[in-house]
Scaffold this motif. Structure first.
Motif, PDB file in Angstrom:
ATOM      1  N   THR A  42       0.822  -1.221   0.000  1.00 42.78           N
ATOM      2  CA  THR A  42       0.000   0.000   0.000  1.00 42.78           C
ATOM      3  C   THR A  42       0.851   1.262   0.000  1.00 42.78           C
ATOM      4  O   THR A  42       0.330   2.363   0.209  1.00 42.78           O
ATOM      5  N   GLY A  43       2.152   1.137  -0.218  1.00 39.24           N
ATOM      6  CA  GLY A  43       3.009   2.310  -0.300  1.00 39.24           C
ATOM      7  C   GLY A  43       3.594   2.717   1.032  1.00 39.24           C
ATOM      8  O   GLY A  43       3.455   2.026   2.049  1.00 39.24           O
ATOM      9  N   SER A  44       4.269   3.894   1.030  1.00 39.81           N
ATOM     10  CA  SER A  44       5.015   4.323   2.218  1.00 39.81           C
ATOM     11  C   SER A  44       4.334   5.445   3.005  1.00 39.81           C
ATOM     12  O   SER A  44       4.654   5.660   4.177  1.00 39.81           O
ATOM     13  N   LYS A  45       3.381   6.155   2.378  1.00 44.17           N
ATOM     14  CA  LYS A  45       2.824   7.342   3.026  1.00 44.17           C
ATOM     15  C   LYS A  45       2.147   7.020   4.349  1.00 44.17           C
ATOM     16  O   LYS A  45       2.212   7.801   5.300  1.00 44.17           O
ATOM     17  N   GLU A  46       1.481   5.889   4.416  1.00 42.40           N
ATOM     18  CA  GLU A  46       0.729   5.536   5.628  1.00 42.40           C
ATOM     19  C   GLU A  46       1.392   4.389   6.382  1.00 42.40           C
ATOM     20  O   GLU A  46       0.742   3.721   7.192  1.00 42.40           O
ATOM     21  N   LEU A  47       2.680   4.187   6.116  1.00 43.99           N
ATOM     22  CA  LEU A  47       3.376   3.049   6.725  1.00 43.99           C
ATOM     23  C   LEU A  47       3.364   3.132   8.255  1.00 43.99           C
ATOM     24  O   LEU A  47       3.218   2.108   8.939  1.00 43.99           O
ATOM     25  N   ALA A  48       3.481   4.334   8.797  1.00 41.17           N
ATOM     26  CA  ALA A  48       3.516   4.485  10.257  1.00 41.17           C
ATOM     27  C   ALA A  48       2.224   3.988  10.900  1.00 41.17           C
ATOM     28  O   ALA A  48       2.216   3.558  12.061  1.00 41.17           O
ATOM     29  N   SER A  49       1.103   4.023  10.142  1.00 42.15           N
ATOM     30  CA  SER A  49      -0.179   3.577  10.700  1.00 42.15           C
ATOM     31  C   SER A  49      -0.205   2.076  10.941  1.00 42.15           C
ATOM     32  O   SER A  49      -1.064   1.586  11.689  1.00 42.15           O
ATOM     33  N   TYR A  50       0.717   1.353  10.318  1.00 41.24           N
ATOM     34  CA  TYR A  50       0.763  -0.095  10.512  1.00 41.24           C
ATOM     35  C   TYR A  50       1.680  -0.496  11.668  1.00 41.24           C
ATOM     36  O   TYR A  50       1.813  -1.684  11.975  1.00 41.24           O
ATOM     37  N   ALA A  51       2.332   0.492  12.299  1.00 37.39           N
ATOM     38  CA  ALA A  51       3.289   0.178  13.367  1.00 37.39           C
ATOM     39  C   ALA A  51       2.630  -0.514  14.550  1.00 37.39           C
ATOM     40  O   ALA A  51       3.306  -1.147  15.376  1.00 37.39           O
ATOM     41  N   GLY A  52       1.306  -0.434  14.638  1.00 40.05           N
ATOM     42  CA  GLY A  52       0.606  -1.080  15.738  1.00 40.05           C
ATOM     43  C   GLY A  52       0.477  -2.580  15.589  1.00 40.05           C
ATOM     44  O   GLY A  52      -0.045  -3.256  16.490  1.00 40.05           O
ATOM     45  N   ILE A  53       0.921  -3.130  14.486  1.00 41.06           N
ATOM     46  CA  ILE A  53       0.872  -4.586  14.306  1.00 41.06           C
ATOM     47  C   ILE A  53       1.877  -5.230  15.255  1.00 41.06           C
ATOM     48  O   ILE A  53       3.040  -4.805  15.329  1.00 41.06           O
ATOM     49  N   SER A  54       1.438  -6.230  15.989  1.00 38.57           N
ATOM     50  CA  SER A  54       2.346  -6.900  16.928  1.00 38.57           C
ATOM     51  C   SER A  54       3.505  -7.527  16.155  1.00 38.57           C
ATOM     52  O   SER A  54       3.308  -8.185  15.132  1.00 38.57           O
ATOM     53  N   GLY A  55       4.728  -7.293  16.659  1.00 36.87           N
ATOM     54  CA  GLY A  55       5.919  -7.811  15.978  1.00 36.87           C
ATOM     55  C   GLY A  55       6.165  -7.122  14.650  1.00 36.87           C
ATOM     56  O   GLY A  55       6.671  -7.740  13.704  1.00 36.87           O
ATOM     57  N   PHE A  56       5.810  -5.820  14.563  1.00 37.15           N
ATOM     58  CA  PHE A  56       5.877  -5.076  13.304  1.00 37.15           C
ATOM     59  C   PHE A  56       7.231  -5.231  12.615  1.00 37.15           C
ATOM     60  O   PHE A  56       7.303  -5.568  11.432  1.00 37.15           O
ATOM     61  N   ALA A  57       8.313  -4.974  13.319  1.00 40.59           N
ATOM     62  CA  ALA A  57       9.647  -4.981  12.712  1.00 40.59           C
ATOM     63  C   ALA A  57      10.072  -6.376  12.263  1.00 40.59           C
ATOM     64  O   ALA A  57      10.922  -6.514  11.383  1.00 40.59           O
ATOM     65  N   GLN A  58       9.491  -7.417  12.872  1.00 41.34           N
ATOM     66  CA  GLN A  58       9.863  -8.784  12.511  1.00 41.34           C
ATOM     67  C   GLN A  58       8.940  -9.370  11.441  1.00 41.34           C
ATOM     68  O   GLN A  58       9.371 -10.135  10.578  1.00 41.34           O
ATOM     69  N   ARG A  59       7.656  -8.986  11.471  1.00 38.05           N
ATOM     70  CA  ARG A  59       6.670  -9.636  10.602  1.00 38.05           C
ATOM     71  C   ARG A  59       6.418  -8.897   9.293  1.00 38.05           C
ATOM     72  O   ARG A  59       6.069  -9.518   8.286  1.00 38.05           O
ATOM     73  N   VAL A  60       6.592  -7.569   9.288  1.00 36.40           N
ATOM     74  CA  VAL A  60       6.124  -6.762   8.163  1.00 36.40           C
ATOM     75  C   VAL A  60       7.243  -6.494   7.157  1.00 36.40           C
ATOM     76  O   VAL A  60       8.359  -6.105   7.535  1.00 36.40           O
ATOM     77  N   TYR A  61       6.917  -6.695   5.883  1.00 37.21           N
ATOM     78  CA  TYR A  61       7.784  -6.310   4.757  1.00 37.21           C
ATOM     79  C   TYR A  61       6.978  -5.326   3.903  1.00 37.21           C
ATOM     80  O   TYR A  61       5.799  -5.562   3.611  1.00 37.21           O
ATOM     81  N   ALA A  62       7.609  -4.212   3.520  1.00 35.60           N
ATOM     82  CA  ALA A  62       6.891  -3.158   2.796  1.00 35.60           C
ATOM     83  C   ALA A  62       7.465  -2.988   1.392  1.00 35.60           C
ATOM     84  O   ALA A  62       8.680  -2.830   1.230  1.00 35.60           O
ATOM     85  N   ARG A  63       6.577  -3.024   0.404  1.00 36.50           N
ATOM     86  CA  ARG A  63       6.991  -2.722  -0.977  1.00 36.50           C
ATOM     87  C   ARG A  63       6.674  -1.257  -1.241  1.00 36.50           C
ATOM     88  O   ARG A  63       5.505  -0.850  -1.202  1.00 36.50           O
ATOM     89  N   VAL A  64       7.733  -0.476  -1.516  1.00 38.49           N
ATOM     90  CA  VAL A  64       7.573   0.970  -1.682  1.00 38.49           C
ATOM     91  C   VAL A  64       8.300   1.414  -2.945  1.00 38.49           C
ATOM     92  O   VAL A  64       9.088   0.672  -3.533  1.00 38.49           O
ATOM     93  N   LEU A  65       8.042   2.658  -3.361  1.00 38.77           N
ATOM     94  CA  LEU A  65       8.724   3.210  -4.524  1.00 38.77           C
ATOM     95  C   LEU A  65      10.190   3.491  -4.195  1.00 38.77           C
ATOM     96  O   LEU A  65      10.525   3.851  -3.050  1.00 38.77           O
ATOM     97  N   PRO A  66      11.076   3.360  -5.160  1.00 39.44           N
ATOM     98  CA  PRO A  66      12.504   3.597  -4.915  1.00 39.44           C
ATOM     99  C   PRO A  66      12.821   5.098  -4.898  1.00 39.44           C
ATOM    100  O   PRO A  66      13.496   5.631  -5.791  1.00 39.44           O
ATOM    101  N   MET A  67      12.357   5.792  -3.851  1.00 34.31           N
ATOM    102  CA  MET A  67      12.548   7.234  -3.707  1.00 34.31           C
ATOM    103  C   MET A  67      13.074   7.544  -2.315  1.00 34.31           C
ATOM    104  O   MET A  67      12.819   6.807  -1.357  1.00 34.31           O
ATOM    105  N   GLU A  68      13.790   8.652  -2.208  1.00 39.36           N
ATOM    106  CA  GLU A  68      14.330   9.047  -0.906  1.00 39.36           C
ATOM    107  C   GLU A  68      13.215   9.227   0.115  1.00 39.36           C
ATOM    108  O   GLU A  68      13.343   8.821   1.274  1.00 39.36           O
ATOM    109  N   GLU A  69      12.121   9.840  -0.303  1.00 40.99           N
ATOM    110  CA  GLU A  69      11.017  10.085   0.625  1.00 40.99           C
ATOM    111  C   GLU A  69      10.436   8.775   1.141  1.00 40.99           C
ATOM    112  O   GLU A  69      10.121   8.642   2.336  1.00 40.99           O
TER     113      GLU A  69
END
Length: 661
Positions: free
Chosen positions: A134-161
């Motif tokens: 779903t992109g990077s703009k709302e990625l912080a909203s998914y931080a509430g997922i338990s084990g976020f850093a271990q379970r979540v992989y994000a596909r984002v555009l190859p941009m600095e932002e």
């Protein structure tokens, strides 16, 4: 010149711009980022604004440029931007149109949630890795997922932002997939497997956004698809509806993009990846009902088979841009593509091959096809018996009601009942049937229309030199009224002088038993032979010899020349064995039919030789040759053999207007 502004935040928006820059219009494209600018084509008629505009800035732009039209092609998940564009248009009196994203049928096995918060709640009840698409703009909203850093992989555009937002959400670098789409089903599948994802989170991004490919990939790996609900959209037009409106209002015209796709035997599983992609990307699919059903289309479909009907529909419906035409089998193997291509000369055409029925049947039989000669009997007449005699392995397509059974009976009648025939019906479908037997065994069977067959003749041996023995031809038993026949030695010389080609169109005038006509047919196996004869007893023998040799491309013409020949096609070659005193009239007709015809005529009597000699001097032949042939055959006389002379014969070779070979 017209001026149009497009807010292009989607694939549909970019495609609209690509169309507009080919028309007499100045285009202003508004994108939110510099990266979005790089995705747009370069054109002298295109101005790009790469910045996030407020409603006031939009209104100022509209007042300054005085656009004839503003098209909102932003993402359906950006409702605030849409409201700003619409409000700015209303304030400035600028016409506003909303370009809608093409809907995709919702999968029944997906989990649907209202928003990101609901998605987080659902994912907190699960275990296993998650791929966010779903992109990077709302990625912080998914931080509430338990084990976020271990379970979540994000596909984002190859941009600095994008990378900055991933870092801000404390996502490890190894969990960031920075890539630019579009993503095929295979690519999505590979990503899901590489991160061992049990869940794939997406928005309903439509056909252009690759939603169909995400559905298929999730099903392939057994991952659960989680779909975040889409905000309600304003009323608007689909891409095809919008293009049609622009063409009507501004007089725009566009070059259709056409893909001609070979779908293989027919079942979806036998289609190539490129063909499936062309089906998914099409605005409009055309083909036979069976093919359209197999394609499982999500776009507009039209049942059409005839090339003229397909071409007419494409040219009469400018509201569609991407057409995919479905062809059975392979586009280069007895396909309608050959006739269709000239009708699409004003279109951008891509041709995608498919698996031919020849390849498929041989694979099912566990045999190679490198030495197989392909022939089609679907909608055309062809002397297959001659091919089977000449080649060890023949592949053929048939058409019509029980065309395969008719073919097997024809082979049996031609003395080829012992050849092996492997018939394929409904290839690739669950009802697929492959029947193997001799032609004679299968001649009484009933097969489906459009069957195919591999015919194998291990004893294939076709004599390629002319001058068959006289004994192989049927003669009448009444010795008092023997039907004339050109003897073997004379026939060999005459056929040699004719210099036939494989596709020659031949006349045999005064054919008698048909010995010359039969050998013409054997030599010109891709051509056509017409045997002209006036005697009823000779006509019966001609028909019998045609059946015996299986010369389907030899036509018996009853009557007296030249009258009987008036309606025949122009010949490339002609043999005259009997003229009934009308030699000059026959030769004159031949020259009218084809000023380059090559003729061989024989004369046994001095009167016939004199008549031909007069024609040599009075008719416009460019090359002539006369041969006097004397033949003697041995006969047994007690313990000895004597040579017995046959009647001498004059062979005239006449060439008009230069050689035909």
């Amino acid at each position: 010149m017209y001026k149009i502004c497009v807010f292009a935040g989607t694939t549909e928006g970019r495609e609209l711009i690509e169309f507009l820059i080919t028309q007499p219009v100045d285009v202003t494209a508004c994108v939110a980022t510099e990266y979005g600018e790089t995705l747009l084509p370069a054109s002298e008629h295109l101005t790009v604004s790469a910045a996030r505009l407020t409603q006031e800035e939009m209104a100022a732009l509209f007042r300054t440029r005085q656009f004839h039209l503003v098209v909102d092609a932003t993402h359906p998940y950006a409702p605030l931007v849409t409201e700003n564009i619409a409000s700015a248009c209303a304030k400035t009196g600028t016409e506003y149109l909303r370009l809608l994203r093409t809907e995709t049928g919702s999968p029944q096995d997906a989990v649907f949630v209202a928003d990101i918060a609901a998605a987080v709640d659902y994912l907190n009840t699960t275990d296993g890795n998650i791929l966010l698409t779903t992109g990077s703009k709302e990625l912080a909203s998914y931080a509430g997922i338990s084990g976020f850093a271990q379970r979540v992989y994000a596909r984002v555009l190859p941009m600095e932002e994008s990378l900055r937002l991933c870092q801000a959400a404390q996502l490890p670098p190894s969990h960031i997939l920075a890539m630019q789409g579009p993503f095929s089903q295979e690519m999505n599948t590979a990503m899901l497997r590489s991160v061992a994802a049990r869940y794939m989170v997406t928005k309903e991004s439509g056909t252009a956004g690759g939603f169909t490919q995400k559905i298929a990939a999730a099903r392939t790996v057994g991952a659960q698809l989680v779909v975040i609900g889409k905000p309600p959209q304003r009323q608007g037009l689909s891409d095809s509806e919008l293009i049609a409106l622009l063409c009507e209002r501004f007089g725009f015209r566009r070059k259709p993009t056409v893909t001609i796709a070979g779908i293989g035997p027919g079942r979806r599983e036998t289609m190539t990846g490129d063909v499936l992609h062309a089906i998914h990307q099409a605005d409009c699919l055309l083909g036979a009902a069976r093919m359209l059903q197999a394609a499982e289309p999500s776009s507009h479909t039209v049942e059409a088979i005839a090339p003229e009907a397909i071409s007419a529909y494409i040219h009469q419906h400018p509201q569609y841009q991407k057409f995919t035409i479905l062809m059975s089998g392979d586009v280069g193997f007895f396909s309608g593509t050959k006739k269709l291509l000239p009708l699409l000369s004003d279109c951008e055409v891509t041709i995608l091959p498919g698996i031919s029925s020849l390849v498929y049947l041989c694979a099912q039989l566990g045999t190679s096809y490198e030495d197989v000669v392909p022939v089609s009997l679907h909608g055309r007449t062809h002397d297959l018996a001659a091919d089977v005699r000449r080649h060890r392995r023949i592949f053929t397509l048939t058409g019509g009601e029980n065309g395969m059974g008719t073919l097997c009976r024809r082979l049996t009648e031609a003395g080829l009942g012992a050849v092996t025939v492997s018939v394929g019906e409904q290839l690739s479908y669950p009802e697929e049937t492959i029947t193997v037997g001799t032609a004679e065994e299968l001649s009484q069977r009933t097969f489906r229309p459009l069957s195919v067959a591999l015919i194998e003749n291990p004893c294939a041996r076709c004599i390629v030199t002319h001058g068959l023995p006289d004994e192989v031809f049927e003669r009448n038993a009444d010795q008092d009224r023997v039907v004339p026949m050109t003897k073997s030695e004379v026939r060999a010389v005459c056929l040699s002088k004719l210099q036939l080609c494989a596709d020659s169109i031949c006349w045999d005038v005064g054919a008698g038993t048909g010995s010359v006509a039969i050998e013409m047919a054997l030599q010109a196996y891709d051509g056509q032979v017409y045997a002209v004869e006036k005697r009823p007893d000779a006509l019966a023998l001609l028909a019998a010899n045609c059946r015996h040799f299986g010369t389907d491309h030899l036509t018996v013409v009853p009557g007296t020349a030249p009258r009987a020949c008036e309606e025949l096609p122009a010949p490339s070659h002609a043999f005259i064995g009997g003229s009934s005193g009308s030699m000059k009239e026959i030769l004159s007709l031949l020259l009218r039919k084809n000023p380059h015809v090559r003729i061989v005529a024989t004369a046994v009597t001095l009167e016939s030789a004199a008549e031909l000699t007069d024609c040599v001097h009075t008719l416009p032949f460019t090359e002539t040759e006369v041969v006097s042939l004397n033949v003697a055959r041995d006969r047994k006389a007690g313990r000895y053999h004597l040579m017995t002379g046959q009647n001498p014969i004059y062979i005239f070779t006449l060439q008009a207007g230069g050689p035909t070979i």
